[in-house]
Scaffold this motif. Sequence first.
Motif, mmCIF file in Angstrom:
data_model
loop_
_atom_site.group_PDB
_atom_site.id
_atom_site.type_symbol
_atom_site.label_atom_id
_atom_site.label_comp_id
_atom_site.label_asym_id
_atom_site.label_seq_id
_atom_site.Cartn_x
_atom_site.Cartn_y
_atom_site.Cartn_z
ATOM 1 N N VAL B 339 0.820 -1.216 0.000
ATOM 2 C CA VAL B 339 0.000 0.000 0.000
ATOM 3 C C VAL B 339 0.855 1.267 0.000
ATOM 4 O O VAL B 339 0.568 2.217 -0.728
ATOM 5 C CB VAL B 339 -0.962 -0.004 1.216
ATOM 6 N N LEU B 340 1.903 1.271 0.801
ATOM 7 C CA LEU B 340 2.647 2.530 0.967
ATOM 8 C C LEU B 340 3.744 2.747 -0.083
ATOM 9 O O LEU B 340 4.050 3.890 -0.426
ATOM 10 C CB LEU B 340 3.263 2.606 2.364
ATOM 11 N N THR B 341 4.337 1.677 -0.578
ATOM 12 C CA THR B 341 5.447 1.840 -1.524
ATOM 13 C C THR B 341 5.079 2.680 -2.752
ATOM 14 O O THR B 341 5.812 3.597 -3.107
ATOM 15 C CB THR B 341 6.007 0.466 -1.961
ATOM 16 N N PRO B 342 3.947 2.367 -3.401
ATOM 17 C CA PRO B 342 3.627 3.158 -4.601
ATOM 18 C C PRO B 342 3.415 4.637 -4.288
ATOM 19 O O PRO B 342 3.548 5.487 -5.159
ATOM 20 C CB PRO B 342 2.326 2.534 -5.108
ATOM 21 N N ILE B 343 3.098 4.937 -3.042
ATOM 22 C CA ILE B 343 2.895 6.342 -2.682
ATOM 23 C C ILE B 343 4.246 7.032 -2.475
ATOM 24 O O ILE B 343 4.460 8.158 -2.919
ATOM 25 C CB ILE B 343 2.040 6.453 -1.405
ATOM 26 N N PHE B 344 5.170 6.333 -1.830
ATOM 27 C CA PHE B 344 6.446 6.955 -1.484
ATOM 28 C C PHE B 344 7.489 6.872 -2.605
ATOM 29 O O PHE B 344 8.299 7.786 -2.761
ATOM 30 C CB PHE B 344 7.028 6.315 -0.222
ATOM 31 N N ALA B 345 7.464 5.777 -3.375
ATOM 32 C CA ALA B 345 8.538 5.575 -4.352
ATOM 33 C C ALA B 345 8.683 6.729 -5.351
ATOM 34 O O ALA B 345 9.802 7.188 -5.594
ATOM 35 C CB ALA B 345 8.352 4.235 -5.055
ATOM 36 N N PRO B 346 7.575 7.217 -5.948
ATOM 37 C CA PRO B 346 7.748 8.325 -6.908
ATOM 38 C C PRO B 346 8.346 9.564 -6.251
ATOM 39 O O PRO B 346 9.239 10.206 -6.817
ATOM 40 C CB PRO B 346 6.321 8.602 -7.394
ATOM 41 N N ALA B 347 7.883 9.889 -5.047
ATOM 42 C CA ALA B 347 8.413 11.065 -4.345
ATOM 43 C C ALA B 347 9.895 10.874 -4.023
ATOM 44 O O ALA B 347 10.696 11.801 -4.158
ATOM 45 C CB ALA B 347 7.629 11.302 -3.049
ATOM 46 N N ALA B 348 10.250 9.660 -3.609
ATOM 47 C CA ALA B 348 11.646 9.393 -3.274
ATOM 48 C C ALA B 348 12.523 9.494 -4.514
ATOM 49 O O ALA B 348 13.599 10.096 -4.484
ATOM 50 C CB ALA B 348 11.765 8.000 -2.657
ATOM 51 N N GLU B 349 12.037 8.926 -5.609
ATOM 52 C CA GLU B 349 12.810 8.953 -6.842
ATOM 53 C C GLU B 349 13.024 10.406 -7.300
ATOM 54 O O GLU B 349 14.116 10.787 -7.710
ATOM 55 C CB GLU B 349 12.107 8.130 -7.927
ATOM 56 N N ALA B 350 11.953 11.198 -7.196
ATOM 57 C CA ALA B 350 12.048 12.604 -7.585
ATOM 58 C C ALA B 350 13.063 13.344 -6.717
ATOM 59 O O ALA B 350 13.723 14.274 -7.160
ATOM 60 C CB ALA B 350 10.675 13.264 -7.486
ATOM 61 N N ALA B 351 13.171 12.928 -5.462
ATOM 62 C CA ALA B 351 14.103 13.588 -4.550
ATOM 63 C C ALA B 351 15.520 13.038 -4.690
ATOM 64 O O ALA B 351 16.412 13.432 -3.956
ATOM 65 C CB ALA B 351 13.621 13.433 -3.106
ATOM 66 N N GLY B 352 15.704 12.086 -5.601
ATOM 67 C CA GLY B 352 17.051 11.592 -5.863
ATOM 68 C C GLY B 352 17.465 10.391 -5.033
ATOM 69 O O GLY B 352 18.639 10.058 -4.954
ATOM 70 N N VAL B 353 16.488 9.695 -4.419
ATOM 71 C CA VAL B 353 16.812 8.508 -3.624
ATOM 72 C C VAL B 353 16.955 7.304 -4.553
ATOM 73 O O VAL B 353 16.145 7.128 -5.461
ATOM 74 C CB VAL B 353 15.707 8.220 -2.584
ATOM 75 N N ASP B 354 17.977 6.493 -4.333
ATOM 76 C CA ASP B 354 18.123 5.255 -5.082
ATOM 77 C C ASP B 354 17.019 4.285 -4.632
ATOM 78 O O ASP B 354 16.830 4.064 -3.438
ATOM 79 C CB ASP B 354 19.500 4.651 -4.811
ATOM 80 N N LEU B 355 16.306 3.683 -5.590
ATOM 81 C CA LEU B 355 15.165 2.841 -5.220
ATOM 82 C C LEU B 355 15.590 1.550 -4.515
ATOM 83 O O LEU B 355 14.809 0.957 -3.774
ATOM 84 C CB LEU B 355 14.306 2.519 -6.448
ATOM 85 N N ILE B 356 16.832 1.122 -4.736
ATOM 86 C CA ILE B 356 17.346 -0.046 -3.992
ATOM 87 C C ILE B 356 17.539 0.351 -2.524
ATOM 88 O O ILE B 356 17.156 -0.362 -1.609
ATOM 89 C CB ILE B 356 18.688 -0.525 -4.585
ATOM 90 N N HIS B 357 18.135 1.532 -2.342
ATOM 91 C CA HIS B 357 18.325 2.050 -0.983
ATOM 92 C C HIS B 357 16.974 2.173 -0.280
ATOM 93 O O HIS B 357 16.808 1.734 0.858
ATOM 94 C CB HIS B 357 19.029 3.409 -1.069
ATOM 95 N N LEU B 358 15.996 2.733 -0.989
ATOM 96 C CA LEU B 358 14.655 2.869 -0.427
ATOM 97 C C LEU B 358 14.110 1.501 -0.025
ATOM 98 O O LEU B 358 13.511 1.349 1.043
ATOM 99 C CB LEU B 358 13.717 3.533 -1.443
ATOM 100 N N GLY B 359 14.342 0.506 -0.896
ATOM 101 C CA GLY B 359 13.842 -0.846 -0.632
ATOM 102 C C GLY B 359 14.413 -1.427 0.650
ATOM 103 O O GLY B 359 13.717 -2.113 1.399
ATOM 104 N N ILE B 360 15.689 -1.143 0.901
ATOM 105 C CA ILE B 360 16.311 -1.650 2.124
ATOM 106 C C ILE B 360 15.710 -0.963 3.345
ATOM 107 O O ILE B 360 15.385 -1.602 4.345
ATOM 108 C CB ILE B 360 17.851 -1.430 2.079
ATOM 109 N N ILE B 361 15.517 0.351 3.244
ATOM 110 C CA ILE B 361 14.897 1.092 4.347
ATOM 111 C C ILE B 361 13.493 0.547 4.612
ATOM 112 O O ILE B 361 13.109 0.286 5.764
ATOM 113 C CB ILE B 361 14.811 2.609 4.017
ATOM 114 N N VAL B 362 12.735 0.360 3.543
ATOM 115 C CA VAL B 362 11.363 -0.126 3.670
ATOM 116 C C VAL B 362 11.341 -1.510 4.335
ATOM 117 O O VAL B 362 10.621 -1.745 5.302
ATOM 118 C CB VAL B 362 10.690 -0.194 2.274
ATOM 119 N N THR B 363 12.167 -2.420 3.826
ATOM 120 C CA THR B 363 12.170 -3.775 4.373
ATOM 121 C C THR B 363 12.635 -3.780 5.822
ATOM 122 O O THR B 363 12.094 -4.490 6.668
ATOM 123 C CB THR B 363 13.108 -4.680 3.548
#
Lengths: 353, 424, 179
Positions: B339-363
Amino acid sequence: GGGDGDESEDTGSEDSGSEEESDSGSGEGSEEASGDFESDQWRMVTEELQGEVQFVYAQEFAKRIEEKTGGAITVEALEYGALGSETDQAQLLQQGGVELAVMSPGFTGGQVPDGQIFSMHYLFPTDQEQIHQILKDSEALNTDLRKKYEEHSITPLAYWSEGQMAWTSNTAIKSPSDWEGLNVRVQESPLMRESYDAYGATVQSLSWGELYTALDRETVDAQENPIFFIESASFNEVQDYMMISGHNNYVAMTTANTEWYNGLDDNVKAVVDETVKELQDWVFDEQKKQNEAGLQAIKDEGSTEVIEFDEDQIAEFREAIQPVHEYYREEVEGIDPELFDKLKGEIEEVTGE
Amino acid sequence: MLATLLSIMIILLLLNFPMMIPLILAPVVIMLIYNPNLSMDILMKQLMTGIESPVLLCVPLFIFAADIMTAGKTSQRLLDFVGSFVGHIRGGYAVTTAAACTMFGAISGSTQATVVAIGRPMRERLLKMGYKDSQAMALIVNASDVALLIPPSVGMIIYALAAGSVSVGDLFIAGIIPGVIVFLAFAIYNIIHAKVKNIPLGEKASWKERFVHFRKALLPLGFPIIIVGGIYTGIFTPVEASGISVLYAIILEVLIFKTIKWRELPGISLSTGLVTSAVFILVAGGQLFTWVIGFAGIPRMITEAVLGTDPSALFVLLMVSVFFFVGCMFVDPIVVILVLTPIFAPAAEAAGVDLIHLGIIVTFQAALGSATPPFGVDIFTASAVFNKPYLEVIKSTPPYIVMLIAIGLLLVFFPELSLVLIQD
Amino acid sequence: MMRLEEFILSFSIILISIMIVGNVIAREVFNSGAFYFAYEVSKFAIIIATFMGIAYAARKGRHISMSAFYDFAPMKVRKVMMIVINAVTAIVMFVMAYYTYNFVLFEYNTGAITTSLEVPRYLMAVFIPIGFLTAGIQYIRNTIVNFTAKAKDKVYLGIDAVDYNDQREKDLKMEDISI
Ligand code: NA
Ligand code: NA
């Protein structure tokens, strides 16, 4: 798709202001809307996540409805996940919990067995333009099948393809006999068991969450999905071959709750119908864009050889699957042979065979 | 609405109601108040949806296998063997527990299954060594969560799908260093803890004794070999491995050691069923809760309000940490990720976050959240499996939570910890 | 001897084991899909175990709760709390039995079938209201037992479970799971 980012922010922020009323919005009517439209809020639930074909479809639908009604009617697009499984979403629509849904025909829990017609191999042509035309114009689908869904409070307003289903495997599959002895993971059903049995393969049931690892370790050998989804789920990373086989397409329906749709004011209903019709060509381009991008990404990743079937290979598979078409017509529980024959006739008309 | 929901739940919770009551009642009340026209059938359907995920099947099966091995000799022989090597080392059993949880988590991919399969036998031995029960359980619950960080992690697979074009393979690799950091932190804490609390040491076993224990443990040692080997060679999936472990436990205890008779198996499976029911009714109730807040659009409403326009990468990651942590305290991690990933991922990507890094934080946060009160699902599991009051299970968790929060911040501020292994 | 509810609970766990193991053997040994129904039957069994198990876990006092404040309360207060908790829980169980019974009717009327075995889906759902109903009855019994003579100086969590707070001296066995 990155290009859709702006849109998603727009629809999103408008939705958030209207959460409190949830689905009882129509009676509020504090502000009389511009033009002839009473202000209203609808929801359209999809089986996919943000950025994927069904979801951007819902966003585009929302955008156009809002424009056409001068902002009086807003539509919230909902992604997969929050409201339960696909069958839960279908039931939600049937009970009027949401007004609109994008769904694939197979997820109505066997209530409309004829929905399985879309999962048959090599029934539709392989040419995407021709499929597009059939889905738009077929009377068998848009009138006869629609009636069957309407008995269950689901009104299919349009059928459209999200692109071809592709096979991925660790062995190259170039003719039906290459399937011999392979274990394939597909959505389990008698029709699917029969279909893969015709090639000599065995359908294995396996939970979705374990599929990536199971493919990696060769617990199962193959699977099928639309190309953009294969890329999204990274299955290409753990498979050596992807076959663009033309065996099938991932068909989605734009649906409305039947009682709700029939109760709409004529002018509102006209706007809905018009929008759905316009979006047929729009979504054709959108899925094409996403599938091409997915295919390119798979090629770029480089670990997967892409095999595109030629005419002869397709003919060979088509021949092998013929008995299953008969099986479907004669044996599958609850299907309407007349609808099958009619659709087959319409397809032959388009392909000129 | 959210306030109503939470107050109902917390009041009932504090009054010692069975936890299924707030989880069921709050969503029902919300539906009656806010959506009275909508049929209750949709909500009731969620009771089934919540528990019908095939991945959950490994929970009762690993419990069943562990029950059989506890009733028989398998787990005793394994523990004697391990004990002959680590019994004389300060904190040896605790470190062994952490290592076993990490390894088992790596193969099963399920935190709950790890609590059951490793937790049961290890807890027994920790208690014998003089550990307090709450200490043993806190270690088990938290060490089991590392399972989500080490491949094959179901959480990462779900994240990759929800985030779009993210490689599952890269995520698996990126989780290794964070997983090892967590294990080391737990090991060091437990060695210090054992010193401070002066946990008594066992006698150092001679090599001859070790050999005797090894011979006795030979067949039981086949257990991890079959499970790990079977999964890595692809003969079966982790869920199927839980079934195979039942089979192997029966072969050992009933056919070879003859410690259990066939007619005793139904009694054992009855106790397995009891624990399964106590846990799964909460999973089912959690799905009701999830569905209602999803239907009300609450997750998106909150996240969009919080993120604002043009947030910085650091701000997004911190917010992601908070939201996934809090979300997973209440709801099943898989659902939260979806539920939350699709909401945060675009914003994170726009802010320059690596999506792998985001994935580790999320998990990582999902893992942390599921071990954190009040609704952490692993706490339920431990409470049911060990038949211990909820409070007893959570009493000693604060040091672990603090360590995990610190590591979580470390992962936010140092993306290299997640990314260094996947950079070419 | 096992009671019916115990038999059902115990059997569903064994059934899941047979299904999952059977599926692996069919695939890996015989390269066959003969256990295609394995996950569907398991789903059936897990629903039965979950909902038919509510009453049994209630009888044994094994449902998970947050007993932080409860544990510190004196015996009389704990007894009042247990009576109220069991009675209110019984009501919630009956309400849920009613709602889920309606859900079964809904499933029955849709005529929905399962994908693998193509059996009516309401057959799966029917165990939910039965489970809530038996749980409701059990919680009433749990309420009543606290008024009986044998509860004179004890609090009962369930009719088969004396409050652990009253047993502290007796050094509670770690695993009192009956095997
Ligand atoms: Na590949
Ligand atoms: Na991906």
